[in-house]
Scaffold this motif. Structure first.
Motif, mmCIF file in Angstrom:
data_model
loop_
_atom_site.group_PDB
_atom_site.id
_atom_site.type_symbol
_atom_site.label_atom_id
_atom_site.label_comp_id
_atom_site.label_asym_id
_atom_site.label_seq_id
_atom_site.Cartn_x
_atom_site.Cartn_y
_atom_site.Cartn_z
ATOM 1 N N GLU A 9 0.818 -1.204 0.000
ATOM 2 C CA GLU A 9 0.000 0.000 0.000
ATOM 3 C C GLU A 9 0.856 1.261 0.000
ATOM 4 O O GLU A 9 0.531 2.245 -0.671
ATOM 5 C CB GLU A 9 -0.930 -0.004 1.207
ATOM 6 C CG GLU A 9 -2.009 -1.045 1.110
ATOM 7 C CD GLU A 9 -2.702 -1.317 2.423
ATOM 8 O OE1 GLU A 9 -2.307 -0.741 3.453
ATOM 9 O OE2 GLU A 9 -3.653 -2.122 2.413
ATOM 10 N N ALA A 10 1.949 1.261 0.739
ATOM 11 C CA ALA A 10 2.816 2.435 0.788
ATOM 12 C C ALA A 10 3.486 2.685 -0.562
ATOM 13 O O ALA A 10 3.540 3.828 -1.039
ATOM 14 C CB ALA A 10 3.874 2.261 1.880
ATOM 15 N N SER A 12 2.452 1.601 -3.561
ATOM 16 C CA SER A 12 1.447 2.009 -4.551
ATOM 17 C C SER A 12 0.905 3.399 -4.229
ATOM 18 O O SER A 12 0.541 4.147 -5.133
ATOM 19 C CB SER A 12 0.314 0.989 -4.633
ATOM 20 O OG SER A 12 -0.361 0.880 -3.407
ATOM 21 N N GLY A 13 0.879 3.768 -2.958
ATOM 22 C CA GLY A 13 0.486 5.127 -2.581
ATOM 23 C C GLY A 13 1.476 6.160 -3.082
ATOM 24 O O GLY A 13 1.092 7.232 -3.565
ATOM 25 N N GLY A 16 0.844 6.447 -6.714
ATOM 26 C CA GLY A 16 -0.400 7.185 -6.916
ATOM 27 C C GLY A 16 -0.234 8.671 -6.649
ATOM 28 O O GLY A 16 -0.771 9.508 -7.382
ATOM 29 N N GLY A 38 1.731 10.491 -0.715
ATOM 30 C CA GLY A 38 1.235 9.237 -1.262
ATOM 31 C C GLY A 38 1.443 8.058 -0.332
ATOM 32 O O GLY A 38 0.562 7.207 -0.192
ATOM 33 N N GLY A 42 -1.559 6.176 1.073
ATOM 34 C CA GLY A 42 -1.667 4.762 0.727
ATOM 35 C C GLY A 42 -1.912 3.896 1.951
ATOM 36 O O GLY A 42 -2.758 3.001 1.927
ATOM 37 N N GLY A 46 -5.543 2.101 2.394
ATOM 38 C CA GLY A 46 -5.629 0.652 2.540
ATOM 39 C C GLY A 46 -6.285 0.244 3.840
ATOM 40 O O GLY A 46 -7.092 -0.690 3.883
ATOM 41 N N ASN A 71 -4.780 -4.218 -2.328
ATOM 42 C CA ASN A 71 -3.797 -3.358 -1.662
ATOM 43 C C ASN A 71 -3.257 -2.292 -2.604
ATOM 44 O O ASN A 71 -3.096 -1.137 -2.215
ATOM 45 C CB ASN A 71 -2.642 -4.190 -1.108
ATOM 46 C CG ASN A 71 -3.058 -5.035 0.072
ATOM 47 O OD1 ASN A 71 -3.980 -4.714 0.793
ATOM 48 N ND2 ASN A 71 -2.365 -6.136 0.269
ATOM 49 N N GLY A 75 -4.166 1.533 -1.928
ATOM 50 C CA GLY A 75 -2.998 2.382 -1.683
ATOM 51 C C GLY A 75 -2.827 3.458 -2.733
ATOM 52 O O GLY A 75 -2.574 4.619 -2.419
ATOM 53 N N GLY A 76 -2.974 3.093 -3.990
ATOM 54 C CA GLY A 76 -2.804 4.063 -5.073
ATOM 55 C C GLY A 76 -3.848 5.159 -5.048
ATOM 56 O O GLY A 76 -3.535 6.345 -5.169
ATOM 57 N N GLY A 79 -3.323 7.344 -1.909
ATOM 58 C CA GLY A 79 -2.179 8.241 -2.094
ATOM 59 C C GLY A 79 -2.496 9.404 -3.007
ATOM 60 O O GLY A 79 -2.121 10.545 -2.738
#
Length: 96
Positions: A9-10, A12-13, A16, A38, A42, A46, A71, A75-76, A79
């Protein structure tokens, strides 16, 4: 929620947040600012997705394809949303 989900998640955040920053140039916080917003967004996105939708809808915390996609999606989107909110607040404060 396990550490693997949080890392996915982090990351992809951060992606994003940077994608949203590139799409909204006037609200961008710079590469580092977009990444930090982000990462935080993210993790929050999540966690909120898992809380609201339940563990089964959020992937259940396993490493199957459904949980990884949930996730990444949570996350994205989280973020990107947090980066946009912070960018809007920053621009409004700069106008005053």
């Amino acid at each position: 929620m396990d550490i693997t989900s949080l890392i996915i998640e982090a990351v992809s955040g951060a992606v994003g947040g940077n994608v949203a920053g590139a799409a909204m140039k006037e609200k961008s916080l710079g590469a580092i600012g977009n990444s930090i917003a982000g990462i935080v967004g993210g993790g929050l996105g999540g966690t909120i997705l898992q809380t609201v939708m339940g563990t089964a809808a959020a992937g259940g915390g396993g490493l199957d394809l459904q949980s990884i996609l949930a996730n990444v999606g949570g996350g994205g989107v989280g973020g990107a949303i947090l980066m946009a909110i912070i960018g809007i607040i920053k621009n409004q404060m700069a106008k005053k």
